[in-house]
Enzyme design. Structure first.
Site, mmCIF file in Angstrom:
data_model
loop_
_atom_site.group_PDB
_atom_site.id
_atom_site.type_symbol
_atom_site.label_atom_id
_atom_site.label_comp_id
_atom_site.label_asym_id
_atom_site.label_seq_id
_atom_site.Cartn_x
_atom_site.Cartn_y
_atom_site.Cartn_z
ATOM 1 N NE ARG A 1 -10.018 3.083 0.829
ATOM 2 C CZ ARG A 1 -10.818 2.238 0.652
ATOM 3 N NH1 ARG A 1 -11.829 1.825 1.507
ATOM 4 N NH2 ARG A 1 -10.892 1.808 -0.603
ATOM 5 C CG ASP B 1 -3.332 2.341 -0.580
ATOM 6 O OD1 ASP B 1 -4.399 2.305 -0.046
ATOM 7 O OD2 ASP B 1 -2.917 2.188 -1.649
ATOM 8 N NE ARG C 1 2.294 2.276 -3.725
ATOM 9 C CZ ARG C 1 1.717 1.403 -2.632
ATOM 10 N NH1 ARG C 1 0.551 1.691 -2.170
ATOM 11 N NH2 ARG C 1 2.257 0.221 -2.543
#
Length: 250
Positions: free
Chosen positions: A52, A54, A199
């Site tokens: 998934r 973002d 990240r």
């Protein structure tokens, strides 16, 4: 006729989309892919993705599985072209692969790799595709921190809170910064990743590169298992999913 399972491999520029997964009030990659495939095959298609991503994150190598009446080989090639004709230019179908009926795009993946791009001078051609950072970084120190990642398995400190994962353990096999003519690229490979993990790692290693924390401080953050101790989550625009591996796809 019984259903047959297939994988579809796609690539996408995530700049315009609110991530991969279907959401009620936002346009996503999965929504547009499912619509295009349902239209082409003239039956409802629901894909399940390998992960998934973002909002704003890109993918050059992404897999999803779906079930449909078995396709003749000639129709598979035709399907890729037909689906592409119905997708926006930012999303591309690359191939469709017949797999076992119990094959799973998410759970069967044995390795994944991401790249994160940073550039240091304003460049209109990198807008939404790389992170513009004006700080001077010590890349050697950042690579020392990157190598330290290989010594750990619990990365709770880099995980988004309140996620529904059964474990925060991952096995990182590669983590390295490389200098480019116009910036940096960070490559990281692991058996699995947590939500927001890459990240958050990059954001924390930038602090090392700016000499705001040292290598011991970086290791202490990992040991703490506390997300609030780590650095900021860097912008999504620089992140690319670049590889997903399966034991039955070569």
């Amino acid at each position: 006729m019984s259903k047959k399972r297939y994988f579809i491999q796609i690539a996408y520029d995530g700049s315009l989309y609110h991530g991969w997964q279907v959401q009620p009030n936002a346009v996503t990659v999965q929504e547009l892919l499912d619509k295009a495939m349902s239209t082409f095959f003239r039956q409802p298609i629901e894909t399940l993705g390998c992960g998934r991503t973002d909002a704003g994150v890109h993918a050059t190598d992404f897999y999803a599985h779906f079930d449909i009446d078995e396709l003749e080989e000639s129709k598979v090639l035709h399907a890729v072209a037909g689906i592409n004709a119905m997708l926006p230019y930012q999303i591309a179908a690359k191939k469709i692969i017949a797999v076992a009926d119990d094959a799973h795009a998410r759970f069967d993946a044995t390795a994944r790799a991401y790249k994160y791009y940073i550039h240091f001078q304003k460049d209109p051609f990198k807008l939404n595709r790389s992170w513009l950072l004006k700080d001077k970084l010590d890349v050697n120190l950042m690579n020392q921190a990157a190598q330290a990642l290989l010594n750990f398995t619990d990365f709770s400190c880099f995980s988004k809170s309140n996620t529904q994962t059964f474990t925060n353990n991952c096995k990182i096999t590669k983590a390295v910064f490389e200098e480019l003519n116009d910036g940096l690229v960070f490559t990281i490979e692991a058996d699995r990743f947590l939500r927001n993990m890459v990240r958050a790692i990059v954001g924390t290693m930038v602090l090392v590169g700016k000499k705001e924390i040292d290598i011991e401080g970086f290791i202490d953050i990992i040991d703490s298992k506390n997300r609030s101790k780590a650095g900021q989550s860097v912008p999504a625009c620089g992140l690319y999913l670049v590889k997903v591996e399966y034991p039955y796809i070569r």
